[in-house]
Design a protein around this motif. Structure first.
Motif, PDB file in Angstrom:
ATOM      1  N   UNK A 103       0.824  -1.203   0.000  1.00 17.26           N
ATOM      2  CA  UNK A 103       0.000   0.000   0.000  1.00 17.26           C
ATOM      3  C   UNK A 103       0.866   1.263   0.000  1.00 17.26           C
ATOM      4  N   UNK A 104       1.913   1.238   0.809  1.00 15.28           N
ATOM      5  CA  UNK A 104       2.827   2.377   0.895  1.00 15.28           C
ATOM      6  C   UNK A 104       3.424   2.701  -0.475  1.00 15.28           C
ATOM      7  N   UNK A 105       3.820   1.662  -1.205  1.00 19.07           N
ATOM      8  CA  UNK A 105       4.437   1.867  -2.517  1.00 19.07           C
ATOM      9  C   UNK A 105       3.430   2.254  -3.589  1.00 19.07           C
ATOM     10  N   UNK A 106       2.210   1.749  -3.501  1.00 26.16           N
ATOM     11  CA  UNK A 106       1.164   2.172  -4.441  1.00 26.16           C
ATOM     12  C   UNK A 106       0.857   3.659  -4.281  1.00 26.16           C
ATOM     13  N   UNK A 107       0.768   4.095  -3.038  1.00 24.94           N
ATOM     14  CA  UNK A 107       0.489   5.516  -2.772  1.00 24.94           C
ATOM     15  C   UNK A 107       1.639   6.385  -3.276  1.00 24.94           C
ATOM     16  N   UNK A 142      -4.242   7.434 -11.411  1.00 25.52           N
ATOM     17  CA  UNK A 142      -5.451   6.630 -11.160  1.00 25.52           C
ATOM     18  C   UNK A 142      -5.181   5.130 -11.111  1.00 25.52           C
ATOM     19  N   UNK A 143      -4.197   4.664 -11.902  1.00 25.75           N
ATOM     20  CA  UNK A 143      -3.882   3.231 -11.906  1.00 25.75           C
ATOM     21  C   UNK A 143      -3.447   2.754 -10.534  1.00 25.75           C
ATOM     22  N   UNK A 144      -2.548   3.509  -9.884  1.00 28.23           N
ATOM     23  CA  UNK A 144      -2.031   3.049  -8.595  1.00 28.23           C
ATOM     24  C   UNK A 144      -2.969   3.370  -7.439  1.00 28.23           C
TER      25      UNK A 144
END
Length: 204
Positions: free
Chosen positions: A137-141, A154-156
């Motif tokens: 989650x940290x890396x997606x944000x 928007x993808x991440x």
């Protein structure tokens, strides 16, 4: 007089460093860049053909070229060596070696913000695969926020929403989905975003 000598010494040191760096680039780094680039082209060719093991070549297969792993090992100070870390990270991910993928991606320096976003997105995917949801989650944000744009942002956020949804953190999931709904109406998976929001609102 003493101050003048210090200034002269300082200027001499700066000059020596500058000349050394110039000679290093001209007689060492540039020839290595050329060799590394040649290797990179062939490794990319294997990757484009779907020959992941040959492209990475960690096991030193009988191919006439190094592969991404070999380029990283042999030419670490070159630009080709750096970008090979990115490609090697992709190869490791595709081969299911997620920890090595994370390690390689973390060692890759991405000056380009778009590429940097993809880097953290892949790290997030790898952490998702090994069930480390917090790091994922940290890396997606991080991937979503490096530079706001119509593609990676928007993808991440969407991947962050799916991850939080899968672990039943519905309010967090809705938060990310609403960001997409509000700012990215042309997102590829916009219909899915609307469905998830409707489901969560009924659930809550």
């Amino acid at each position: 007089m003493k101050k003048k000598k210090v200034i002269i010494l300082f200027c001499s040191i700066i000059l020596i460093i500058g000349v050394t760096f110039f000679l290093y680039k001209k007689f060492f780094l540039f020839p290595l860049e050329k060799k590394a680039l040649t290797e990179l082209i062939y490794a990319q060719k294997y990757l484009s053909e779907g020959s992941i093991n040959k492209a990475l070549n960690k096991k030193k297969l009988k191919t006439p070229y190094l592969g991404f792993y070999g380029i990283v090992t042999k030419y670490p100070s070159t630009k080709a060596g750096n970008i090979s870390k990115f490609y090697a990270g992709i190869c490791y991910y595709k081969l299911g070696n997620y920890k090595e993928s994370i390690k390689m991606m973390n060692n890759f320096y991405a000056k380009d913000e778009f590429l940097s976003s993809i880097k953290y997105g892949i790290i997030g995917d790898a952490f998702t695969q090994i069930k480390n949801n917090n790091e994922a989650l940290k890396n997606y944000i991080k991937a979503a926020n490096i530079r706001e744009n119509e593609i990676t942002t928007p993808l991440y956020y969407y991947k962050a929403a799916l991850l939080t949804f899968s672990i039943k953190k519905y309010r967090d999931s809705k938060f990310f989905l609403k960001k997409i709904e509000k700012k990215y109406p042309f997102f590829l998976y916009k219909d899915n975003v609307d469905k998830y929001i409707m489901f969560i609102e009924n659930k809550l």
